[in-house]
Enzyme design. Structure first.
Site, mmCIF file in Angstrom:
data_model
loop_
_atom_site.group_PDB
_atom_site.id
_atom_site.type_symbol
_atom_site.label_atom_id
_atom_site.label_comp_id
_atom_site.label_asym_id
_atom_site.label_seq_id
_atom_site.Cartn_x
_atom_site.Cartn_y
_atom_site.Cartn_z
ATOM 1 N N ASP A 160 -4.963 6.743 10.084
ATOM 2 C CA ASP A 160 -4.645 5.409 10.607
ATOM 3 C C ASP A 160 -3.267 5.354 11.251
ATOM 4 O O ASP A 160 -2.903 4.356 11.876
ATOM 5 C CB ASP A 160 -4.760 4.351 9.500
ATOM 6 C CG ASP A 160 -3.826 4.605 8.316
ATOM 7 O OD1 ASP A 160 -2.932 5.457 8.421
ATOM 8 O OD2 ASP A 160 -4.006 3.946 7.272
ATOM 9 N N HIS B 121 -0.218 5.018 7.065
ATOM 10 C CA HIS B 121 0.007 5.399 5.673
ATOM 11 C C HIS B 121 0.308 6.894 5.556
ATOM 12 O O HIS B 121 -0.437 7.720 6.069
ATOM 13 C CB HIS B 121 -1.208 5.041 4.820
ATOM 14 C CG HIS B 121 -1.467 3.579 4.769
ATOM 15 N ND1 HIS B 121 -2.375 2.950 5.597
ATOM 16 C CD2 HIS B 121 -0.924 2.601 3.990
ATOM 17 C CE1 HIS B 121 -2.387 1.659 5.337
ATOM 18 N NE2 HIS B 121 -1.513 1.426 4.362
ATOM 19 N N SER C 237 0.804 -1.221 0.000
ATOM 20 C CA SER C 237 0.000 0.000 0.000
ATOM 21 C C SER C 237 0.840 1.275 0.000
ATOM 22 O O SER C 237 0.380 2.322 -0.467
ATOM 23 C CB SER C 237 -0.943 0.004 1.206
ATOM 24 O OG SER C 237 -0.205 -0.131 2.413
#
Length: 249
Positions: free
Chosen positions: A223, A226, A73
């Site tokens: 979060d 990221h 990601s």
């Protein structure tokens, strides 16, 4: 007297038939001559030199070199409005600003583990002539507590697949670290996987991809994992330190 007249008529008919026969022969002769002339013309046409059209195809190959980012990601730019804000695209901007003949390919997949990367590496490399391969995987293994022996084995398998595809490909391995809540023994061993693999395989190493970003709330999304767009710019700088000397020689 009647016999003479009949004889005369018979001769007249014979003369007429003979004349018709001569005309038919003459007509047939003309047709034959014309036909021969036509055939001769056709044969003459066939003997003419016909120019051959030759299609010249360019054999020159594109000189643009390719840099493939293969990761999770972080590479995919998870949570960003546009993948163009992810660090691989930021590196493309740096390359373009220097007018370097390289193009960046992004093969990031959110949630990817080293096992997943191992299963799709051959598909990603298929029909692609890669010059530099950036390997960014392992973080999801660590966050899931996957046995480190398996992570190391999978990363080595990916490296082997790349070198088997083309031994001249330059590989850059991006190091990763874990938060301390995973346990000191696990996090310490996890950290050593990347420099050890780099040394073993003669790879270039980005010591810690998230340097100056990891743990800094202002540079990470809600979060806490990221990076934001600004955070990705820093990631790009961390990679650029290693990558720039490789492409500006």
């Amino acid at each position: 007297m009647l016999k003479l007249k009949n004889k005369q008529l018979e001769l007249n008919f014979r003369d007429r038939d003979f004349n018709i026969f001569l005309k038919l022969c003459y007509f047939s002769l003309v047709i034959m001559l014309l036909s021969c002339g036509s055939d001769s013309a056709k044969k003459a046409d066939k003997t003419k030199t016909v120019p051959i059209k030759t299609e010249i195809k360019s054999t020159a190959k594109s000189t643009t070199k390719k840099i493939l980012f293969f990761g999770d990601s972080l590479t995919a730019g998870y949570g960003l409005e546009d993948v163009k804000d992810a660090f691989p695209a930021c590196i493309q901007s740096k390359i373009d600003s220097l007018s370097l003949n390289y193009i960046v390919l992004n093969a990031g997949l959110s949630g990817e583990t080293t096992a997943g990367g191992k299963s799709r590496i051959n598909w990603v490399l298929n029909n692609k002539n890669i010059d530099i391969f950036i390997l960014e995987l392992g973080a999801n293994d660590g966050l899931r507590g996957i046995p480190l022996k398996e992570t190391r084995k999978n990363l080595q398998a990916i490296i082997d697949a790349v070198t088997q595809k083309n031994p001249t490909i330059k590989i850059v391995l991006t190091g990763m670290q874990l938060p301390p809540n995973m346990g000191i023994d696990y996090t310490t061993e996890f950290k050593t996987i990347f420099p050890e693999l780099a040394k073993k395989n003669g790879l270039e190493l980005v010591p810690f991809l998230l340097k100056n970003v990891g743990g800094i709330s202002a540079l990470n999304q809600a979060d806490g994992i990221h990076p934001t767009m600004e955070g990705h710019k820093i990631l790009a700088n961390n990679v650029w330190v290693i990558l720039e000397p490789m492409i500006t020689l």
